[in-house]
Design a protein around this motif. Sequence first.
Motif, short mmCIF file in Angstrom:
data_model
loop_
_atom_site.label_atom_id
_atom_site.label_comp_id
_atom_site.label_asym_id
_atom_site.label_seq_id
_atom_site.Cartn_x
_atom_site.Cartn_y
_atom_site.Cartn_z
N MET A 1 0.82 -1.19 0.00
CA MET A 1 0.00 0.00 0.00
C MET A 1 0.86 1.26 0.00
N GLU A 2 1.93 1.25 0.78
CA GLU A 2 2.79 2.43 0.85
C GLU A 2 3.38 2.77 -0.52
N GLU A 3 3.76 1.74 -1.26
CA GLU A 3 4.35 1.97 -2.57
C GLU A 3 3.35 2.59 -3.54
N TYR A 4 2.08 2.23 -3.37
CA TYR A 4 1.05 2.71 -4.30
C TYR A 4 0.52 4.08 -3.90
N GLU A 8 2.66 8.85 3.52
CA GLU A 8 1.97 9.99 4.12
C GLU A 8 0.45 9.94 3.94
N SER A 9 -0.03 9.08 3.04
CA SER A 9 -1.47 8.96 2.77
C SER A 9 -2.15 7.88 3.60
N GLY A 14 -6.38 0.87 13.64
CA GLY A 14 -6.62 -0.21 14.59
C GLY A 14 -7.38 -1.37 14.00
N ASN A 15 -8.51 -1.11 13.36
CA ASN A 15 -9.31 -2.16 12.73
C ASN A 15 -9.17 -2.15 11.21
N GLY A 16 -8.16 -1.48 10.73
CA GLY A 16 -7.91 -1.38 9.29
C GLY A 16 -7.02 -0.18 9.04
N ILE A 17 -6.94 0.22 7.81
CA ILE A 17 -6.16 1.40 7.48
C ILE A 17 -7.05 2.42 6.80
N ARG A 18 -6.65 3.66 6.91
CA ARG A 18 -7.36 4.75 6.22
C ARG A 18 -6.37 5.33 5.21
N VAL A 19 -6.82 5.44 3.99
CA VAL A 19 -6.02 6.05 2.93
C VAL A 19 -6.71 7.34 2.53
N THR A 20 -5.97 8.43 2.58
CA THR A 20 -6.50 9.73 2.20
C THR A 20 -5.71 10.23 1.00
N VAL A 21 -6.40 10.38 -0.12
CA VAL A 21 -5.76 10.84 -1.35
C VAL A 21 -6.63 11.89 -2.03
N PRO A 38 -15.26 -5.78 -1.48
CA PRO A 38 -15.83 -5.49 -0.16
C PRO A 38 -14.78 -5.07 0.88
N SER A 39 -13.52 -5.01 0.50
CA SER A 39 -12.46 -4.62 1.44
C SER A 39 -12.33 -3.11 1.61
N VAL A 40 -13.08 -2.35 0.82
CA VAL A 40 -12.96 -0.89 0.89
C VAL A 40 -14.29 -0.27 1.31
N THR A 41 -14.19 0.79 2.10
CA THR A 41 -15.35 1.60 2.45
C THR A 41 -15.00 3.05 2.15
#
Length: 67
Positions: A1-4, A8-9, A14-21, A38-41
Amino acid sequence: MEEYFGRESIADCGNGIRVTVTWPEDEWVYGLILSYGPSVTILEPAHIRSIIEQRAEKIASKYRKPN
């Protein structure tokens, strides 16, 4: 995920990760979001959440058995 997305995003929630782009809104972005299945909200913006919901529903309706 970091590579993509870039370190910083990404935030560990705790119960998953948050990606802000911030990306231009286009068909590529919709496809990327849908590729996570279904892995994304989507938290925001609401209009993209609605677009993805409509597209996922359209996909699902193709596989429902007729009554």
